[in-house]
Write an enzyme that holds these catalytic residues in place. Structure first.
Site, PDB file in Angstrom:
ATOM      1  N   GLU A   1      50.832  -0.880   8.685  1.00 34.34           N
ATOM      2  CA  GLU A   1      51.258  -2.477   8.623  1.00 34.34           C
ATOM      3  C   GLU A   1      50.646  -3.397   9.554  1.00 34.34           C
ATOM      4  OE1 GLU A   1      55.245   0.405   9.002  1.00 34.34           O
ATOM      5  OE2 GLU A   1      52.950  -0.121  10.101  1.00 34.34           O
TER       6      GLU A   1
ATOM      7  N   CYS B   1      55.840  -3.764  13.433  1.00 28.54           N
ATOM      8  CA  CYS B   1      56.245  -3.789  12.778  1.00 28.54           C
ATOM      9  C   CYS B   1      57.175  -4.706  11.977  1.00 28.54           C
ATOM     10  CB  CYS B   1      55.398  -2.807  11.612  1.00 28.54           C
ATOM     11  SG  CYS B   1      54.525  -2.179  12.400  1.00 28.54           S
TER      12      CYS B   1
ATOM     13  N   CYS C   1      58.450  -0.128  12.320  1.00 28.44           N
ATOM     14  CA  CYS C   1      58.803   0.141  13.502  1.00 28.44           C
ATOM     15  C   CYS C   1      59.194  -1.442  13.937  1.00 28.44           C
ATOM     16  CB  CYS C   1      57.657   0.382  14.413  1.00 28.44           C
ATOM     17  SG  CYS C   1      56.631  -0.532  14.713  1.00 28.44           S
TER      18      CYS C   1
ATOM     19  N   HIS D   1      48.882  -0.199  13.768  1.00 31.78           N
ATOM     20  CA  HIS D   1      50.284  -0.042  13.085  1.00 31.78           C
ATOM     21  C   HIS D   1      49.840  -0.371  11.276  1.00 31.78           C
ATOM     22  CE1 HIS D   1      53.662   1.193  16.052  1.00 31.78           C
ATOM     23  NE2 HIS D   1      52.086   1.967  16.407  1.00 31.78           N
TER      24      HIS D   1
END
Length: 238
Positions: free
Chosen positions: A135, A166, A163, A133
């Site tokens: 992040e 993250c 999420c 992801h």
């Protein structure tokens, strides 16, 4: 129009203002507990009986409700011009994700003392890595560049609410603040479905702000998924 009418409209439809997805709102404020005692029919009748803004206020007062200006959450510092500037860098990363890599358009930037330490976008498909992801990738790069496993004092800008994975990574990195554009109602671990950044039981709490460049972040997501649906429809037609 009376300034509280929009707020009252939420009272008649929602039990709680839960935030936004790509087509929703971006507020994290919760309405007062007493709203749960009010039925939507009663509130609608108050609106129908309105004889002006004073009438609404008096009618609500008659059932024990006093309207006060909703306050920003104490965990949300005010938005600055720098917040918008750095969020636009995250938006650039999000555009790269969809335009170059055919990834879901989410971008992230890590900033410390006014300087960008790292930037990244989603690469889950490119790397065949479900943890890639924006992040997480940005945090990894920032940690490498600063030669530290902790990013104390850093702010992370991401176009979509992080999420749970993250959010956990942000907590482990000890960042000071997270800023995002729109909420994620299906995976958001900060406000939408959880409170990983601010949960009192955790050993690190993180300030957050939301709604920065929300319209642009939302449009990127909507455009991406519209194009995917159109492509799938075209294939089905063939």
């Amino acid at each position: 129009m009376h300034p509280w009418l929009n707020w009252i409209e939420h009272l008649t439809t929602d039990q709680e203002v839960t935030g936004s997805n790509p087509v929703g709102c971006t507020s994290s404020r919760r309405c007062p507990d007493h709203r749960r005692l009010l039925s939507s029919h009663r509130l609608l009748s108050l609106l129908l009986e309105d004889r002006g803004s004073v009438g609404v206020d008096r009618s609500l007062a008659s059932i024990g409700v006093t309207l006060t200006e909703p306050q920003n959450s104490s965990s949300q510092p005010s938005i600055s011009d720098d917040d918008e500037r750095f969020m636009r860098l995250a938006l650039e990363q999000a555009r790269l994700a969809s335009d170059v890599s055919d990834e879901v358009p989410i971008g992230a930037v890590v900033v410390l003392d006014g300087e960008v330490l790292a930037s990244a976008h989603n690469e889950t498909r490119t790397r065949n890595d479900p943890t890639a992801h924006a992040e997480v990738l940005a945090i990894r790069e920032a940690a490498r560049s600063s030669q530290s496993m902790r990013l104390v004092g850093a702010t992370v800008y991401t176009t979509v609410e992080p999420c749970f994975m993250c959010a956990g990574a942000l907590s482990h990195a000890r960042v000071a603040r997270v800023v995002w554009g729109v909420r994620d109602p299906k995976f958001g671990g900060c406000v939408s479905l959880g409170d990983v950044l601010t949960k009192p039981g955790l050993n690190h709490q993180i300030e957050y702000s939301e709604g920065v460049c929300a319209d642009e972040a939302r449009e990127l997501l909507q455009s991406f998924f519209r194009s995917k649906r159109a492509a799938k429809a075209a294939e089905s037609g063939d």
